[in-house]
Write an enzyme that holds these catalytic residues in place. Structure first.
Site, short mmCIF file in Angstrom:
data_model
loop_
_atom_site.label_atom_id
_atom_site.label_comp_id
_atom_site.label_asym_id
_atom_site.label_seq_id
_atom_site.Cartn_x
_atom_site.Cartn_y
_atom_site.Cartn_z
N GLY A 192 -7.63 9.42 9.95
CA GLY A 192 -7.91 9.54 11.38
C GLY A 192 -8.90 10.64 11.73
N LYS A 222 0.87 -1.16 0.00
CA LYS A 222 0.00 0.00 0.00
C LYS A 222 0.91 1.21 0.00
CE LYS A 222 -2.88 2.87 2.71
NZ LYS A 222 -3.41 3.19 4.02
N ALA A 271 -9.36 5.64 4.55
CA ALA A 271 -9.13 6.77 5.46
C ALA A 271 -10.33 7.71 5.58
CB ALA A 271 -7.91 7.58 5.06
N GLY A 272 -10.57 8.14 6.80
CA GLY A 272 -11.56 9.18 7.06
C GLY A 272 -12.91 8.67 7.54
N ASN A 299 -8.76 2.17 10.05
CA ASN A 299 -8.00 1.81 11.24
C ASN A 299 -8.55 2.56 12.46
OD1 ASN A 299 -4.42 1.45 11.91
ND2 ASN A 299 -6.11 1.22 13.28
N THR A 300 -8.43 3.89 12.42
CA THR A 300 -8.79 4.69 13.59
C THR A 300 -10.26 4.53 13.99
OG1 THR A 300 -7.17 6.28 12.81
CG2 THR A 300 -8.61 7.01 14.57
#
Lengths: 258, 82
Positions: A162, A101, A188-189, A210-211
């Site tokens: 994040g 990635k 993301a986001g 992830n976050t």
């Protein structure tokens, strides 16, 4: 889940359309439980110096079996083409596959991708036989360029890494999905389950986060929520939603009324 | 007894025995060779060469592995974010 609804990228076949990162968890036990609850079969990892002073520390791969999961190394933290290429090569040397990635970040505050650097780094790595999955902005032109140089999928962001802001530019994502003929992984986001469902309803092939899971008050419960959100969004996309209309359409027949 | 030389491992100076290989170093550090990448003076080594490459005075060795990471991660091999 539908066993036939598989995602294939450059010959790699994936069961799950939810991909998860392994950072920011309290400990490896929690990481493992959250990944299991998410049902993901692709997990991203970063490449860093091994701690050689305290060897009692456990290794992530003691908890995440590379035979069970596709380990997708990233080039997180790289701000130059040279660094990203170096980390990708190290990841391949440490790992088992050519998958990477690719991240080339442009700015510490937003962590937005440096898309010019991204294209340059992708070209170098593709020439070296890497399967490059690029983390990119929600820019349809850049997405197309990445595909043209040989990326077998693109990973546009929903919002800054994040941030939990959800999909900031659904129309750009939709244009990417229409114009680019490779799998799109929204990366993301994402903040909560509805964001993930929405990405899938728009037609994303997968969502990486992830976050949103690791940072939730109850990460394992959120991981499970995300599993269902991605699944529901995928089903809704395939089912084909009704068009939006300004006025009502009765769903009960008039016939037979008094 | 082999001569003592100075090398650098992951940025830290370290005494080493002349003639000792990368494989010896990993074994001394209790690092499993199959899970790491080794960079010697910026050259990424093939894992099958670990046993042949002996380290010389001033060599800079980097040993890297996979840690927890999502989109953007900093820090050292413990799965924590900065």
């Amino acid at each position: 889940m539908d066993a036939n609804d598989r995602l294939t990228i450059a010959g790699h076949e994936f069961r799950s359309r939810l991909w998860v990162g392994t950072g920011k968890y309290k400990d490896f036990a929690e990481t493992k439980k959250a990944i299991e609850a998410s049902g993901a079969d692709v997990v991203t990892v970063a490449v860093r110096r091994v701690n050689i002073t305290d060897r009692s520390k456990e290794n992530l791969l003691d908890y995440i079996d590379p035979k069970k999961y596709t380990i997708l190394p990233n080039t997180a933290g790289c701000y130059t083409v040279e660094d990203a290429v170096r980390y990708a090569r190290l990841a391949r040397a440490a790992g088992i596959s050519d998958l990477v990635k690719l991240e080339v970040l442009g700015d510490e505050r937003t962590l937005f991708p440096d898309t010019a650097g991204l294209i340059e780094a992708a070209k170098i790595l593709i020439k070296e036989g890497f399967i490059v999955l690029p983390y990119t902005n929600d820019d349809p032109i850049v997405a197309k360029k990445l595909v043209d140089i040989g990326c077998p999928a693109v990973m546009p962001l929903a919002a800054p890494i994040g941030s939990g802001l959800g999909i900031r530019n659904p129309y750009n994502l939709k244009i990417i999905m229409e114009t680019v003929k490779v799998p799109i992984i929204v990366d993301a986001g994402v903040g909560t389950a509805s964001d993930a469902a929405l990405a899938m309803e728009y037609g994303a092939d997968a969502v990486l986060m992830n976050t949103a899971i690791a940072g939730a008050q109850h990460p394992i419960a959120m991981a499970e929520a995300m599993k269902y959100a991605v699944y529901a969004g995928r089903l809704a996309y395939k089912a084909g939603r009704i068009p939006r209309k300004l006025y009502a359409t009765a769903s009960s027949p008039i016939e037979g009324m008094l | 007894m082999a001569n003592e030389i100075q090398i650098q491992v992951n940025g830290e100076p370290r005494g080493w025995r002349e003639g000792g290989t990368v494989a010896d170093l990993l074994s001394d550090l209790a690092v499993a060779a199959e899970r790491v990448a080794v960079e010697l003076n910026l050259e990424i080594l093939d894992r099958k060469d670990f046993g042949q490459r002996s380290l010389c005075e001033g060599d800079r060795v980097e040993i890297l592995g996979f840690i927890g990471g999502g989109c953007e991660t900093k820090g050292e091999s413990d799965g924590r974010e900065r």
